[in-house]
Write a protein that holds these residues in place. Structure first.
Motif, PDB file in Angstrom:
ATOM      1  N   GLU A  83       0.816  -1.228   0.000  1.00 30.56           N
ATOM      2  CA  GLU A  83       0.000   0.000   0.000  1.00 30.56           C
ATOM      3  C   GLU A  83       0.848   1.277   0.000  1.00 30.56           C
ATOM      4  OE1 GLU A  83      -0.016  -2.571   2.124  1.00 30.56           O
ATOM      5  OE2 GLU A  83      -0.832  -2.034   4.095  1.00 30.56           O
ATOM      6  N   GLY A  84       2.164   1.142   0.113  1.00 30.70           N
ATOM      7  CA  GLY A  84       3.035   2.327   0.078  1.00 30.70           C
ATOM      8  C   GLY A  84       3.999   2.305   1.251  1.00 30.70           C
ATOM      9  N   PRO A 108       0.560   6.340   0.118  1.00 32.60           N
ATOM     10  CA  PRO A 108       0.593   5.580  -1.134  1.00 32.60           C
ATOM     11  C   PRO A 108       1.637   6.129  -2.111  1.00 32.60           C
ATOM     12  CG  PRO A 108      -1.393   6.944  -1.008  1.00 32.60           C
ATOM     13  CD  PRO A 108      -0.674   7.112   0.296  1.00 32.60           C
ATOM     14  N   VAL A 109       2.170   5.230  -2.896  1.00 31.61           N
ATOM     15  CA  VAL A 109       3.130   5.611  -3.924  1.00 31.61           C
ATOM     16  C   VAL A 109       2.429   5.418  -5.272  1.00 31.61           C
ATOM     17  CG1 VAL A 109       5.265   4.869  -5.055  1.00 31.61           C
ATOM     18  CG2 VAL A 109       5.151   5.016  -2.558  1.00 31.61           C
ATOM     19  N   PRO A 110       2.423   6.429  -6.128  1.00 33.47           N
ATOM     20  CA  PRO A 110       1.749   6.271  -7.429  1.00 33.47           C
ATOM     21  C   PRO A 110       2.395   5.114  -8.206  1.00 33.47           C
ATOM     22  CG  PRO A 110       2.496   8.554  -7.082  1.00 33.47           C
ATOM     23  CD  PRO A 110       3.055   7.729  -5.973  1.00 33.47           C
ATOM     24  N   ALA A 164       9.107   2.883  -9.421  1.00 31.82           N
ATOM     25  CA  ALA A 164      10.548   2.654  -9.581  1.00 31.82           C
ATOM     26  C   ALA A 164      11.397   3.749  -8.941  1.00 31.82           C
ATOM     27  CB  ALA A 164      10.892   2.526 -11.059  1.00 31.82           C
ATOM     28  N   GLU A 165      10.789   4.922  -8.706  1.00 29.70           N
ATOM     29  CA  GLU A 165      11.539   5.995  -8.027  1.00 29.70           C
ATOM     30  C   GLU A 165      11.716   5.691  -6.540  1.00 29.70           C
ATOM     31  OE1 GLU A 165       9.712   9.880  -8.521  1.00 29.70           O
ATOM     32  OE2 GLU A 165       9.006   9.247 -10.512  1.00 29.70           O
ATOM     33  N   ALA A 219      13.417  10.100  -2.000  1.00 33.47           N
ATOM     34  CA  ALA A 219      12.075  10.194  -2.584  1.00 33.47           C
ATOM     35  C   ALA A 219      11.008  10.173  -1.486  1.00 33.47           C
ATOM     36  CB  ALA A 219      11.854   9.050  -3.569  1.00 33.47           C
ATOM     37  N   LEU A 220      11.238   9.336  -0.455  1.00 39.71           N
ATOM     38  CA  LEU A 220      10.296   9.299   0.671  1.00 39.71           C
ATOM     39  C   LEU A 220      10.253  10.656   1.374  1.00 39.71           C
ATOM     40  CD1 LEU A 220       8.432   7.885   2.733  1.00 39.71           C
ATOM     41  CD2 LEU A 220      10.475   7.052   3.909  1.00 39.71           C
ATOM     42  N   ALA A 221      11.435  11.240   1.629  1.00 39.80           N
ATOM     43  CA  ALA A 221      11.486  12.569   2.255  1.00 39.80           C
ATOM     44  C   ALA A 221      10.736  13.576   1.375  1.00 39.80           C
ATOM     45  CB  ALA A 221      12.934  13.008   2.464  1.00 39.80           C
ATOM     46  N   GLY A 222      10.892  13.437   0.075  1.00 43.05           N
ATOM     47  CA  GLY A 222      10.207  14.338  -0.860  1.00 43.05           C
ATOM     48  C   GLY A 222       8.697  14.300  -0.711  1.00 43.05           C
ATOM     49  N   ILE A 223       8.116  13.093  -0.655  1.00 42.76           N
ATOM     50  CA  ILE A 223       6.641  13.055  -0.537  1.00 42.76           C
ATOM     51  C   ILE A 223       6.181  13.476   0.860  1.00 42.76           C
ATOM     52  CG2 ILE A 223       6.021  11.501  -2.448  1.00 42.76           C
ATOM     53  CD1 ILE A 223       5.902   9.184  -0.464  1.00 42.76           C
TER      54      ILE A 223
END
Lengths: 226, 141
Positions: B45-46, B55-57, B62-63, B74-78
């Protein structure tokens, strides 16, 4: 340094349920802060915050800055100058003297701030200085993306400094200063760590140049009701 | 991509010796290291931490996840968290998101902390619950 002032207030008001909790923003740690603490002999908690975590948690950008917290652990006054004013800017930088008018203004503000604390201790939530929630929220500043990025840069710099890489540390202190120029904590802590053996490194020419660059802006934003 | 050992400053902790792969600004950690250092795990679920899942689109999966590694940048980014790296000293720092900082402050609950006095004794703000506290800063500089 206001540590002796808070000690006097603690002696006066401690029995009425008041306690100062002093936090030293000093990345150099105990070595830097201890002489001042030894001289003031505080009976209240007086801690050393090498990483400036309290500055981050309460959004403090200068010293002395205070937050009032009531018996339930609620903020009743957000971060603001703890009785300090811009009168220091009239200091004659050669003779280290100040016009009498400025001395009076500084003293009057300090006393007014102490009186506000006395009123709060005497009257609690009914004190006009214990602000309603909506008013606390109106006055409260919260950091934006650049400002939390400044925090992360400062933290990385402080860590590298602690690990023995003072030159690398300055790179991140510089980034923090660029991202949050209104933080005198970042500026002056970085100045102090750059030249640690000089006790005036954070109040020398670099400091005064930065103060002059403020122009009409305040170093200590005035507190509306004190 | 070669694996290197990094230090991660995350919240009030420093986690040394994480095996990471660095690709440009991306920082790839093994699942167990991601969880140990940050509390986040990757699930279908992310990214999840406690009861919270982000959730991850699927088109961008792959990012975030690749070959048993997860991209902390990328996690810090979202999450809106700032991330700063000093590659020379192999140290990364993930800070608090502005929205999270604002949420905490605007609750008007005084955030707790524990710090040492000159004798090394720890003091927490919460020990003074029941008193009127003047939390006040100063500095030697």
């Amino acid at each position: 340094m206001d540590l002796p002032v808070w000690q006097a207030m603690y002696e006066e008001l401690g029995a009425k349920g008041f306690v100062p909790f002093a936090v030293a923003f000093d990345s150099a740690g105990k070595v830097a802060a201890e002489p001042w603490i030894a001289a003031a002999k505080p009976a209240y908690p007086c801690v050393i915050d090498m990483r400036h975590i309290v500055a981050e948690l309460y959004d403090m950008v200068n010293v002395p800055t205070a937050v009032w917290i009531d018996e339930r652990g609620r903020i009743v006054r957000p971060s603001e100058s703890a009785g300090a004013t811009d009168a220091f800017r009239t200091l004659d930088r050669k003779t280290f003297t100040m016009p009498e008018e400025s001395m009076k203004e500084m003293q009057a503000k300090r006393l007014a701030y102490q009186d506000a604390i006395r009123d709060w201790v005497a009257n609690g939530a009914a004190s006009r200085f214990a602000l309603a929630e909506a008013e606390v929220l109106r006055r409260m500043h919260t950091p934006d993306d650049n400002q939390v990025r400044a925090s992360a840069n400062f933290r990385l710099g402080e860590y590298l400094h602690e690990c023995g890489f003072p030159e690398a540390a300055q790179k991140y202190f510089d980034a923090a200063r660029r991202l949050r120029p209104e933080s005198w904590n970042y500026k002056r802590q970085a100045m102090s760590l750059k030249d640690p053996t000089n006790p005036l490194s954070a109040s020398g020419p670099e400091f005064w140049n930065a103060v002059d660059e403020l122009g009409d802006k305040k170093y200590y934003p005035p507190v509306e009701d004190i | 991509m070669a694996e290197i050992s990094i230090n991660l400053i995350y919240g009030d902790r420093v986690v040394p010796g994480l095996a990471a792969e660095v690709r440009g600004a991306q920082l790839w950690l093994r699942g167990e290291d991601l969880e140990r250092a940050t509390g986040w795990t990757f699930k279908p679920e992310g990214f999840c931490k406690g009861a919270v899942c982000i959730p991850v689109p699927p088109a961008r999966a792959a990012e975030f996840a690749h070959g048993g590694r997860y991209n902390l940048a990328a996690l810090a980014g979202i999450l809106g968290q700032p991330i700063v790296a000093d590659e020379e000293h192999r140290t990364w720092c993930v800070g608090e998101a502005a929205a999270e900082r604002a949420r905490t402050l605007r609750s008007l609950e005084a955030p707790d902390f524990s710090l040492p006095d000159v004798a090394g004794r720890m003091h927490s703000l919460s020990e003074y619950r029941g008193k009127k506290v003047l939390l006040v800063s100063w500095a030697s500089w």
